[in-house]
Design a protein around this motif. Structure first.
Motif, PDB file in Angstrom:
ATOM      1  N   LEU A   1       0.886  -1.247  -0.254  1.00  0.00           N
ATOM      2  CA  LEU A   1       0.057   0.545   0.117  1.00  0.00           C
ATOM      3  C   LEU A   1       0.915   1.539   0.379  1.00  0.00           C
ATOM      4  N   GLY A   2       0.902   2.034  -1.149  1.00  0.00           N
ATOM      5  CA  GLY A   2       1.438   3.281  -0.986  1.00  0.00           C
ATOM      6  C   GLY A   2       0.676   4.273  -1.369  1.00  0.00           C
ATOM      7  N   ALA A   3       0.940   4.615  -0.105  1.00  0.00           N
ATOM      8  CA  ALA A   3       0.553   6.922  -0.237  1.00  0.00           C
ATOM      9  C   ALA A   3       1.107   8.012   0.847  1.00  0.00           C
ATOM     10  N   HIS A   4       0.992   9.139   0.158  1.00  0.00           N
ATOM     11  CA  HIS A   4       1.764  10.000   0.175  1.00  0.00           C
ATOM     12  C   HIS A   4       1.737  11.582   1.537  1.00  0.00           C
ATOM     13  N   ILE A   5       2.074  11.298   2.159  1.00  0.00           N
ATOM     14  CA  ILE A   5       1.029  12.431   3.945  1.00  0.00           C
ATOM     15  C   ILE A   5       1.776  13.879   3.209  1.00  0.00           C
ATOM     16  N   ASP A   6       2.691  14.660   2.063  1.00  0.00           N
ATOM     17  CA  ASP A   6       2.389  15.823   2.224  1.00  0.00           C
ATOM     18  C   ASP A   6       1.427  16.349   1.398  1.00  0.00           C
ATOM     19  N   SER A   7       1.122  17.385   1.603  1.00  0.00           N
ATOM     20  CA  SER A   7      -0.556  18.705   1.177  1.00  0.00           C
ATOM     21  C   SER A   7      -0.091  19.943   0.977  1.00  0.00           C
ATOM     22  N   PRO A   8      -0.380  20.152   0.223  1.00  0.00           N
ATOM     23  CA  PRO A   8      -0.821  21.811  -0.826  1.00  0.00           C
ATOM     24  C   PRO A   8      -0.339  22.871   0.397  1.00  0.00           C
ATOM     25  N   ARG A   9      -0.128  23.613   0.365  1.00  0.00           N
ATOM     26  CA  ARG A   9       0.813  24.585   1.898  1.00  0.00           C
ATOM     27  C   ARG A   9       0.995  25.729   1.449  1.00  0.00           C
ATOM     28  N   LEU A  10       1.933  26.645   2.144  1.00  0.00           N
ATOM     29  CA  LEU A  10       2.483  27.600   1.858  1.00  0.00           C
ATOM     30  C   LEU A  10       3.648  27.314   3.010  1.00  0.00           C
ATOM     31  N   ASP A  11       4.716  27.387   2.660  1.00  0.00           N
ATOM     32  CA  ASP A  11       6.102  26.971   3.431  1.00  0.00           C
ATOM     33  C   ASP A  11       6.817  28.559   3.386  1.00  0.00           C
TER      34      ASP A  11
ATOM     35  N   SER B   1      -4.768   3.756   5.192  1.00  0.00           N
ATOM     36  CA  SER B   1      -3.584   2.651   4.862  1.00  0.00           C
ATOM     37  C   SER B   1      -3.224   1.602   6.121  1.00  0.00           C
ATOM     38  N   LEU B   2      -2.421   2.708   6.930  1.00  0.00           N
ATOM     39  CA  LEU B   2      -1.727   2.469   8.459  1.00  0.00           C
ATOM     40  C   LEU B   2      -2.927   1.395   9.359  1.00  0.00           C
ATOM     41  N   PHE B   3      -4.019   2.479   9.276  1.00  0.00           N
ATOM     42  CA  PHE B   3      -5.339   1.293  10.062  1.00  0.00           C
ATOM     43  C   PHE B   3      -5.070   0.233   9.878  1.00  0.00           C
TER      44      PHE B   3
ATOM     45  N   ALA C   1     -12.402   2.080   2.973  1.00  0.00           N
ATOM     46  CA  ALA C   1     -11.442   2.007   2.875  1.00  0.00           C
ATOM     47  C   ALA C   1     -10.442   1.217   3.558  1.00  0.00           C
ATOM     48  N   VAL C   2     -10.674   1.217   4.783  1.00  0.00           N
ATOM     49  CA  VAL C   2      -9.956   0.180   5.837  1.00  0.00           C
ATOM     50  C   VAL C   2      -9.892  -1.001   5.272  1.00  0.00           C
ATOM     51  N   ARG C   3     -11.584  -0.779   4.958  1.00  0.00           N
ATOM     52  CA  ARG C   3     -11.826  -2.725   4.987  1.00  0.00           C
ATOM     53  C   ARG C   3     -11.307  -3.529   2.932  1.00  0.00           C
ATOM     54  N   ALA C   4     -10.928  -2.064   2.661  1.00  0.00           N
ATOM     55  CA  ALA C   4     -10.322  -2.548   0.732  1.00  0.00           C
ATOM     56  C   ALA C   4      -9.262  -2.904   1.432  1.00  0.00           C
TER      57      ALA C   4
END
Length: 460
Positions: A96-106, A266-268, A448-451
């Motif tokens: 399972l792969g996902a990303h943990i960054d999100s649009p923002r201001l730096d 995915s982590l759950f 999603a957790v079930r999937a």
């Protein structure tokens, strides 16, 4: 081919389980607004589930076998977890792969300045945003100052109800005739997305007293000086908490659900499975919103190198063993889909659109217009996915990202497919993608957790 909403099919038991999952999900959204915070929280949850840091295993030259659970972290911004299965790992993993960054201001490296009665922090936006959505809302500062002595100072200000918040100003409607005649992409310019952080003077002879007073307050709180901005990573995110949306509380309104909705579910799932037949792996990466670049992005070799370390601890030290393991793996590249919005129906092709409340979404391909930048999974793999979902009574839907010529987008799927593994895009439908507040359905979070659990356990 029609799918009913999950609200029509869930049992009372499932609704109770759904509420527990979504409460945990909202907690994770509130406490994991940045990549570093997500990884810290993921480690906490992984340790509680019996996972150990692979670095400890390497240091002790500890042999790993079926049932063992390990994780690895890169620079506090990427995490990969493995639950070793009973089958030979060279037969491949379920990933399972996902990303943990999100649009923002730096915050920029030389950010603090004073201008005509105010102090500001200069910013550079991160990822694809509608810039006008980021003005006149309460904002918080999250991140770190890394000091020359090697210490790292964590920053989180604007989230506690007693904290101050920050904002980006906008021109009042009474004087905005020229501004309102501009195209939406330049109504607010990127260089004007500066954060308002102060207006009080220091009452001294020092030049730029407002700036000096702001810096004094930052120094008192965090023990840093202005030059420490040079080695800081400070992210500006909405200060709001995740909230139930609607009279019926059927939805969630929150920042960063792209793609933390896929990352946390995915982590759950990963933490809730028994020892699987095929080794299970969950990969939560950084930098997807800017092209998956850098050492913490999917284009780096961190995943490949860590898998090699894992196999070495299992007595498989050859390069060929690593190549076989990865190439024979199967993956869900989980990222959000554009949820059908009836107020903007012209952007969607309805019978191939993703709907909130109808379960996980599989995108055989993503990309732009002529599938540019897409992975485009093969039909046989899609058939296998259908079998696993149906065998586990998981509801799913398929979709494209809007009409063919309207736009598009990409994920990490094509990068992982470069290894020769089977990959398909999977995720959840949300409204208002990339805005400061995105909308999801509670039933989709639970489904999603079930999937994901079904995929980890039963994909062969």
């Amino acid at each position: 081919m029609e799918r009913k909403t999950l609200w029509e099919s869930y049992s009372e038991k499932q609704f109770k389980e759904m509420n527990k999952v979504t409460d945990d999900y909202k907690y994770c959204l509130d406490h994991g607004k940045t990549e570093r915070e997500c990884v810290t929280l993921a480690i906490e949850k992984a340790k509680a589930a019996g996972y150990v840091n692979i670095e400890e295993c390497i240091a002790e030259n500890r042999s790993l076998m079926a049932g063992d659970k390990v994780y690895a972290v890169y620079n506090g911004k990427l995490i990969v977890l493995y639950h070793i299965g009973t089958n030979p790992i060279e037969e491949g993993m379920n990933i399972l792969g996902a990303h943990i960054d999100s649009p923002r201001l730096d915050i920029k490296q030389n950010p603090l300045y004073e201008k005509e009665g105010f102090s500001y922090l200069d910013t550079h936006y991160y990822g694809g945003i509608k810039k006008y959505q980021w003005v006149t809302i309460p904002l918080a500062i999250h991140g770190v100052f890394a000091k020359k002595d090697g210490s790292v100072v964590n920053v989180n200000i604007g989230e506690d109800e007693n904290d101050p918040v920050f904002t980006v100003t906008d021109l009042l409607i009474h004087l905005s005739g020229n501004q309102m005649s501009k195209k939406a992409n330049v109504v607010v310019e990127g260089e004007n997305l500066d954060l308002l952080v102060g207006s009080a003077t220091l009452n001294s002879e020092e030049k730029d007293q407002i700036k000096a007073n702001t810096m004094r307050l930052v120094s008192e709180k965090y023990g840093v000086d202005e030059e420490d901005f040079l080695s800081a990573e400070l992210e500006i995110v909405p200060a709001d908490k995740a909230r139930d949306l609607g009279f019926d509380r059927s939805m969630i309104l929150a920042y960063g659900q792209d793609d933390k909705i896929c990352a946390w579910t995915s982590l759950f799932a990963m933490l809730d499975i028994d020892t699987p037949a095929r080794t299970a792996c969950t990969l939560l990466v950084d930098k997807e919103e800017i092209g998956s670049v850098g050492a913490s992005g999917m284009h780096s070799h961190f995943f490949e190198n860590t898998t090699a370390e894992l196999l070495n601890l299992m007595g498989l030290s050859s390069d060929l063993a690593v190549r076989r393991t990865i190439s024979r793996s199967k993956m869900l590249s989980s990222d959000v889909s554009a949820g059908y919005d009836p107020l903007y129906a012209d952007a969607f092709e309805k019978k191939n659109a993703a709907f909130l409340g109808k379960g996980i979404v599989f995108n055989k391909f993503t990309g732009s217009r002529g599938k540019s930048g897409s992975n485009d999974a093969n039909a046989e793999y899609m058939a296998s996915i259908r079998r696993v979902m149906d065998d586990n009574n998981v509801q799913f839907q398929t979709a494209e990202l809007g009409k063919v010529d309207v736009g598009g987008g990409g994920t990490i799927a094509y990068i992982m497919a470069n290894y020769g593994m089977e990959v398909i895009d999977a995720g959840l439908a949300i409204l208002c993608m990339h805005s400061p507040q995105e909308v999801s359905s509670k039933v989709d979070v639970y489904e999603a957790v079930r999937a994901y659990k079904a995929f980890l356990n039963d994909m062969d």
